[in-house]
Enzyme design. Structure first.
Site, PDB file in Angstrom:
ATOM      1  N   CYS A  30       0.846  -1.198   0.000  1.00  0.00           N
ATOM      2  CA  CYS A  30       0.000   0.000   0.000  1.00  0.00           C
ATOM      3  C   CYS A  30       0.880   1.246   0.000  1.00  0.00           C
ATOM      4  O   CYS A  30       2.074   1.192   0.192  1.00  0.00           O
ATOM      5  CB  CYS A  30      -0.876   0.012   1.249  1.00  0.00           C
ATOM      6  SG  CYS A  30      -1.808  -1.488   1.482  1.00  0.00           S
TER       7      CYS A  30
ATOM      8  N   ARG B 261       3.142   1.895  -7.698  1.00  0.00           N
ATOM      9  CA  ARG B 261       3.303   0.736  -6.819  1.00  0.00           C
ATOM     10  C   ARG B 261       2.195  -0.292  -7.001  1.00  0.00           C
ATOM     11  O   ARG B 261       2.260  -1.383  -6.456  1.00  0.00           O
ATOM     12  CB  ARG B 261       3.336   1.192  -5.356  1.00  0.00           C
ATOM     13  CG  ARG B 261       4.487   2.096  -5.003  1.00  0.00           C
ATOM     14  CD  ARG B 261       4.130   2.978  -3.800  1.00  0.00           C
ATOM     15  NE  ARG B 261       3.901   2.220  -2.613  1.00  0.00           N
ATOM     16  CZ  ARG B 261       4.809   2.069  -1.641  1.00  0.00           C
ATOM     17  NH1 ARG B 261       5.999   2.613  -1.778  1.00  0.00           N
ATOM     18  NH2 ARG B 261       4.536   1.395  -0.559  1.00  0.00           N
TER      19      ARG B 261
ATOM     20  N   TRP C 171      -3.118  -2.014  -1.584  1.00  0.00           N
ATOM     21  CA  TRP C 171      -2.789  -3.260  -2.285  1.00  0.00           C
ATOM     22  C   TRP C 171      -3.268  -4.342  -1.337  1.00  0.00           C
ATOM     23  O   TRP C 171      -2.639  -4.601  -0.300  1.00  0.00           O
ATOM     24  CB  TRP C 171      -1.275  -3.349  -2.523  1.00  0.00           C
ATOM     25  CG  TRP C 171      -0.821  -4.663  -3.029  1.00  0.00           C
ATOM     26  CD1 TRP C 171      -0.401  -5.732  -2.296  1.00  0.00           C
ATOM     27  CD2 TRP C 171      -0.753  -5.085  -4.397  1.00  0.00           C
ATOM     28  NE1 TRP C 171      -0.077  -6.773  -3.096  1.00  0.00           N
ATOM     29  CE2 TRP C 171      -0.285  -6.422  -4.392  1.00  0.00           C
ATOM     30  CE3 TRP C 171      -1.034  -4.489  -5.606  1.00  0.00           C
ATOM     31  CZ2 TRP C 171      -0.098  -7.153  -5.566  1.00  0.00           C
ATOM     32  CZ3 TRP C 171      -0.843  -5.216  -6.774  1.00  0.00           C
ATOM     33  CH2 TRP C 171      -0.381  -6.534  -6.746  1.00  0.00           C
TER      34      TRP C 171
ATOM     35  N   ASN D  87       0.318   0.850   5.940  1.00  0.00           N
ATOM     36  CA  ASN D  87       0.963   0.001   4.928  1.00  0.00           C
ATOM     37  C   ASN D  87       1.724  -1.069   5.687  1.00  0.00           C
ATOM     38  O   ASN D  87       2.537  -0.765   6.548  1.00  0.00           O
ATOM     39  CB  ASN D  87       1.925   0.813   4.056  1.00  0.00           C
ATOM     40  CG  ASN D  87       2.735  -0.101   3.135  1.00  0.00           C
ATOM     41  OD1 ASN D  87       2.262  -1.159   2.754  1.00  0.00           O
ATOM     42  ND2 ASN D  87       3.956   0.295   2.821  1.00  0.00           N
ATOM     43  N   GLY D  88       1.427  -2.327   5.391  1.00  0.00           N
ATOM     44  CA  GLY D  88       2.149  -3.422   6.049  1.00  0.00           C
ATOM     45  C   GLY D  88       1.209  -4.585   6.302  1.00  0.00           C
ATOM     46  O   GLY D  88       0.118  -4.643   5.748  1.00  0.00           O
TER      47      GLY D  88
ATOM     48  N   GLU E 161      14.752 -21.504 -14.983  1.00  0.00           N
ATOM     49  CA  GLU E 161      14.400 -20.126 -14.626  1.00  0.00           C
ATOM     50  C   GLU E 161      15.534 -19.175 -14.998  1.00  0.00           C
ATOM     51  O   GLU E 161      15.291 -18.077 -15.515  1.00  0.00           O
ATOM     52  CB  GLU E 161      14.072 -20.018 -13.142  1.00  0.00           C
ATOM     53  CG  GLU E 161      13.750 -18.608 -12.654  1.00  0.00           C
ATOM     54  CD  GLU E 161      12.570 -17.951 -13.378  1.00  0.00           C
ATOM     55  OE1 GLU E 161      11.860 -18.641 -14.132  1.00  0.00           O
ATOM     56  OE2 GLU E 161      12.394 -16.744 -13.225  1.00  0.00           O
TER      57      GLU E 161
ATOM     58  N   LYS F 141      14.959 -15.958 -17.521  1.00  0.00           N
ATOM     59  CA  LYS F 141      15.338 -14.585 -17.118  1.00  0.00           C
ATOM     60  C   LYS F 141      16.243 -13.967 -18.179  1.00  0.00           C
ATOM     61  O   LYS F 141      16.063 -12.837 -18.610  1.00  0.00           O
ATOM     62  CB  LYS F 141      16.059 -14.619 -15.756  1.00  0.00           C
ATOM     63  CG  LYS F 141      15.131 -14.827 -14.578  1.00  0.00           C
ATOM     64  CD  LYS F 141      14.420 -13.597 -14.160  1.00  0.00           C
ATOM     65  CE  LYS F 141      12.984 -13.406 -14.397  1.00  0.00           C
ATOM     66  NZ  LYS F 141      12.035 -14.424 -14.574  1.00  0.00           N
TER      67      LYS F 141
ATOM     68  N   GLU G  45      14.315 -13.412 -21.640  1.00  0.00           N
ATOM     69  CA  GLU G  45      13.198 -12.459 -21.732  1.00  0.00           C
ATOM     70  C   GLU G  45      13.655 -11.014 -21.581  1.00  0.00           C
ATOM     71  O   GLU G  45      12.978 -10.107 -22.061  1.00  0.00           O
ATOM     72  CB  GLU G  45      12.090 -12.787 -20.738  1.00  0.00           C
ATOM     73  CG  GLU G  45      12.428 -12.640 -19.291  1.00  0.00           C
ATOM     74  CD  GLU G  45      11.208 -12.939 -18.407  1.00  0.00           C
ATOM     75  OE1 GLU G  45      10.074 -12.662 -18.820  1.00  0.00           O
ATOM     76  OE2 GLU G  45      11.407 -13.445 -17.299  1.00  0.00           O
TER      77      GLU G  45
ATOM     78  N   HIS H 103      23.033 -36.618 -25.769  1.00  0.00           N
ATOM     79  CA  HIS H 103      22.061 -37.239 -26.688  1.00  0.00           C
ATOM     80  C   HIS H 103      21.664 -36.294 -27.810  1.00  0.00           C
ATOM     81  O   HIS H 103      20.557 -36.347 -28.320  1.00  0.00           O
ATOM     82  CB  HIS H 103      20.832 -37.701 -25.890  1.00  0.00           C
ATOM     83  CG  HIS H 103      21.177 -38.729 -24.871  1.00  0.00           C
ATOM     84  ND1 HIS H 103      21.405 -40.045 -25.192  1.00  0.00           N
ATOM     85  CD2 HIS H 103      21.426 -38.623 -23.549  1.00  0.00           C
ATOM     86  CE1 HIS H 103      21.733 -40.721 -24.102  1.00  0.00           C
ATOM     87  NE2 HIS H 103      21.755 -39.888 -23.082  1.00  0.00           N
TER      88      HIS H 103
ATOM     89  N   LYS I  51       3.042  -8.122 -18.382  1.00  0.00           N
ATOM     90  CA  LYS I  51       3.198  -8.607 -17.002  1.00  0.00           C
ATOM     91  C   LYS I  51       2.174  -9.697 -16.710  1.00  0.00           C
ATOM     92  O   LYS I  51       2.420 -10.598 -15.946  1.00  0.00           O
ATOM     93  CB  LYS I  51       3.043  -7.453 -16.011  1.00  0.00           C
ATOM     94  CG  LYS I  51       3.297  -7.820 -14.562  1.00  0.00           C
ATOM     95  CD  LYS I  51       4.710  -8.331 -14.328  1.00  0.00           C
ATOM     96  CE  LYS I  51       4.942  -8.823 -12.919  1.00  0.00           C
ATOM     97  NZ  LYS I  51       6.198  -9.574 -12.773  1.00  0.00           N
TER      98      LYS I  51
HETATM   99  C1  AGP Z   1       8.437 -14.412 -15.839  1.00  0.00           C
HETATM  100  O1  AGP Z   1       9.556 -13.548 -15.669  1.00  0.00           O
HETATM  101  C2  AGP Z   1       7.549 -13.970 -16.988  1.00  0.00           C
HETATM  102  N1  AGP Z   1       7.163 -12.638 -16.827  1.00  0.00           N
HETATM  103  C3  AGP Z   1       6.423 -14.944 -17.281  1.00  0.00           C
HETATM  104  O2  AGP Z   1       6.998 -16.176 -17.630  1.00  0.00           O
HETATM  105  C4  AGP Z   1       5.439 -15.208 -16.117  1.00  0.00           C
HETATM  106  O3  AGP Z   1       6.085 -15.956 -15.098  1.00  0.00           O
HETATM  107  C5  AGP Z   1       4.265 -16.039 -16.667  1.00  0.00           C
HETATM  108  O4  AGP Z   1       3.617 -15.285 -17.667  1.00  0.00           O
HETATM  109  C6  AGP Z   1       3.254 -16.432 -15.593  1.00  0.00           C
HETATM  110  O5  AGP Z   1       2.667 -15.282 -15.065  1.00  0.00           O
HETATM  111  P1  AGP Z   1       1.763 -15.440 -13.740  1.00  0.00           P
HETATM  112  O6  AGP Z   1       2.686 -15.905 -12.657  1.00  0.00           O
HETATM  113  O7  AGP Z   1       1.198 -14.070 -13.485  1.00  0.00           O
HETATM  114  O8  AGP Z   1       0.701 -16.449 -14.030  1.00  0.00           O
END
Ligand code: AGP
Length: 613
Positions: A2, A27, A77, A103-104, A486, A490, A493, A509, A608
């Protein structure tokens, strides 16, 4: 998290408060509210609005409809209670004696709420904040002291994190603030005193600020600020001059939200652990999953996308090792079309930071149509997946702004570890001593993550050496393969460099034909029993010309005989190694992206939250 703001001085408070709130919009929030005291009548006027801040601005004619030079504001939030006007702040005692914003997270809010209910208090909202405000009201009336006394009495009973801004009916022209672990700053100018959760909120009005310490209070008036300690004694504070511009202030002084959020991981992990571990016991009751239900599950299905899917792959290794029950992991977009065979007495776990990912939501609905119990691990209260799942286990990381997830990923891992350890305990697979050992290791993770972040300049240097790579390979075995997945995502992307994660034992293989002179390979070797095999896989690729980086635990210094660049992580329980090994990979991807000049926080082609198929 928040955002709180406040102002008392010579200007009309309404417009100042709304303007300050607008500087905290980045935020993320789901509702907003404002309270201004009328200088003539002394009465408080509260206005709240769900949704965008513009709603509140429209309802208050830009704040001009609220007469008065003293007020507070809030962007919410949601952590406790759905996003709604009723749950929006400010919250108040029933007689409007105390009005405040927060906030917290008040971890023991239920215990305090029960206490106040026994004392005759009623509650109109589902928030932990209303409990805190009424607790302050209770002590104000019980001890007939000053606001500082009432707040101090409350702070010693509140467990959790908070930044509070509070007004008292009997004290016109004054705003009281207090904080523990949640950010709060106070600023002063010839126009009065200002408060905010973050520098951007007050930067337009003053660059002379005070960073309030933990368990410290402040009393704001139009003439300045007085600070107090928990004993109610005045303490001296030195002002600081902020020389950030507005944009860098939103990022807390970091160049990008992603780096800010990487640094927020220790606190996010601590907050999430504290929500589910009480007095040394893992308590998942707030998810609605009681021990009886948990104990009876014979199989888990984890379904997610992207990084959330990678959490599932890592969690599978951890949970199967802990509980010996089978765990299946599916990419949501595959799961929903493969007509999965779902055993009864099982639990489908949907992991999603946004709680709005279309494929994950579809997977949830499929599981529910089959009559299988569902648990959502999400970061957004009131999101579609949170609302539709039978049970919800929130992560408490606050809004994650950067498209590339870091702190949400880390706390999704934490939630999965907690489920695994609790399940193992209930199934009698581990005894109380082992449970204690795992909980102790979990609580060490935040400081260990901090430790790794402190060494970030080494990764920045290595990133400068590899930023022109065309291809990268992340190799590992077992849990280390999940970490590689992962780390590869990272890198891809945000730097746009092609990379892939590969099971190290599978390289021979076919894929090893791609290894050429100078090809970058990042070997991850955190699992003792696989360390020697990983070392030989690294030597294999090295002998074919690879440029090799290795990540392993401190102590395994013989890795330097094989690699060109070694990164060490602190020792932890092997099933938790993902939480540490991922940090250097987040930092490496970040620095390579910066070196390549790509848009770190908003990479091309990405969103996002992927709310389409
Ligand atoms: C991760 O860095 C990406 N932005 C993407 O793979 C993300 O994890 C994926 O779209 C899932 O999103 P969500 O966790 O909101 O479901």
């Amino acid at each position: 998290m928040c955002g709180i703001v406040g102002y008392v001085g010579v200007m009309e408070a309404g417009p100042v408060i709304l303007d300050s709130l607008s500087k905290l919009e980045y935020r993320g929030y789901d509702s907003a509210g404002i309270a201004v005291r009328n200088d003539e009548t002394g009465e408080f006027t509260l206005v709240k609005a769900k949704g965008r801040l513009q709603e509140l601005i429209n309802k208050t004619d830009g704040g001009m409809a609220l007469k008065g030079t003293c007020g507070i504001g809030h962007t919410r939030w949601a952590t406790h209670g759905e996003p709604s006007e009723l749950n929006a702040h400010p919250h108040h005692s029933d007689d409007m004696n105390v009005v405040g914003v927060h906030n917290g997270i008040i971890e023991n809010f239920q215990e305090l709420k029960d206490k106040l209910t026994r004392k005759g208090y009623k509650f109109y909202s589902d928030t932990d904040t209303e409990v805190a405000i009424k607790l302050i009201d209770y002590y104000y009336k019980k001890y007939l002291g000053t606001p500082v006394d009432a707040i101090n009495h409350s702070l010693v009973r509140i467990r959790g994190s908070y930044a509070l801004a509070i007004m008292f009916k009997d004290y016109p022209g004054e705003i009281y603030v207090a904080r523990k672990d949640s950010p709060l700053i106070v600023g002063v100018s010839d126009k009065g005193s200002f408060l905010g959760s973050d520098v951007p909120a007050i930067l337009k009005y003053t660059r002379t600020v005070y960073y309030i310490d933990n368990l410290q209070l402040g009393r704001l008036t139009k003439d300045g600020v007085t600070f107090y300690n928990l004993d109610g004694d005045e303490v001296q504070m030195e002002p600081v001059t902020v020389d950030w511009d507005a944009e860098s202030a939103e990022k807390g002084g970091f160049e990008h939200f992603m780096m800010k959020e990487i640094h927020e991981q220790p606190k996010a992990v601590t907050d999430t652990l504290n929500m589910y571990i009480h007095d040394g016991v893992i308590d998942l009751s707030q998810t609605g999953l009681n021990d009886e239900k948990l104990k009876n599950y014979k199989r888990l299905y984890i379904v997610a996308c992207g990084s959330a899917y990678h959490v599932g792959v890592a969690a599978r290794y951890a949970i199967e090792k802990l509980t010996h029950i089978p765990v299946e992991v599916d990419i949501a977009s595959e799961f929903r079309y493969r007509d999965p065979i779902l055993e009864k007495d099982s639990l489908v776990i949907i992991i999603s930071q946004s709680g709005e990912t279309a494929d994950s939501l579809a997977a949830l609905r499929l599981a529910k149509d089959r009559g299988i119990d569902t648990l959502a691990i999400v970061n957004v209260v009131g999101s579609s997946i949170a609302r539709e799942a039978d049970h919800v286990m929130y992560t408490y990381v606050g809004p994650e702004i950067a498209v590339a997830t870091t702190k949400a990923y880390s706390c999704q891992l934490i939630n999965m570890y907690l489920i695994g350890v609790r399940l193992a305990e209930l199934k009698g697979m581990i005894d109380s001593g082992q449970t204690e050992k795992y909980i102790a290791a979990l609580y060490k993770l935040p400081s260990q993550i901090q430790d790794i972040i402190k060494d970030k300049e080494r990764l920045q240097w290595f990133a400068s050496q590899i930023s022109n790579q065309q291809d990268m390979f992340f190799i590992g075995r077992g849990l280390d393969y999940a970490i590689g997945l992962e780390g590869s995502l990272k890198m891809k992307e945000i730097s746009y460099i092609h990379s892939e994660a590969y099971a190290a034992g599978e390289l021979k293989h076919g894929t090893i034909s791609l290894i050429d002179k100078g090809t970058l390979v990042i070997g991850i070797a955190t699992q003792d029993e696989l360390y020697e095999k990983m070392l030989s896989n690294m030597v294999e690729v090295k002998s074919r010309g690879a440029y090799l980086m290795g990540i392993t635990c401190r102590g395994n210094y013989n890795i330097e005989n094989a690699v060109d660049f070694a990164v060490y992580i602190p020792k932890t329980e092997e099933i938790f190694a993902t939480s540490l090994a991922i940090i250097p990979l987040q930092l490496l991807a970040y620095y390579v992206s910066v070196a390549r000049g790509t848009d770190v926080d908003k990479p091309r082609n990405l969103a996002k939250s992927v709310t389409v198929e």
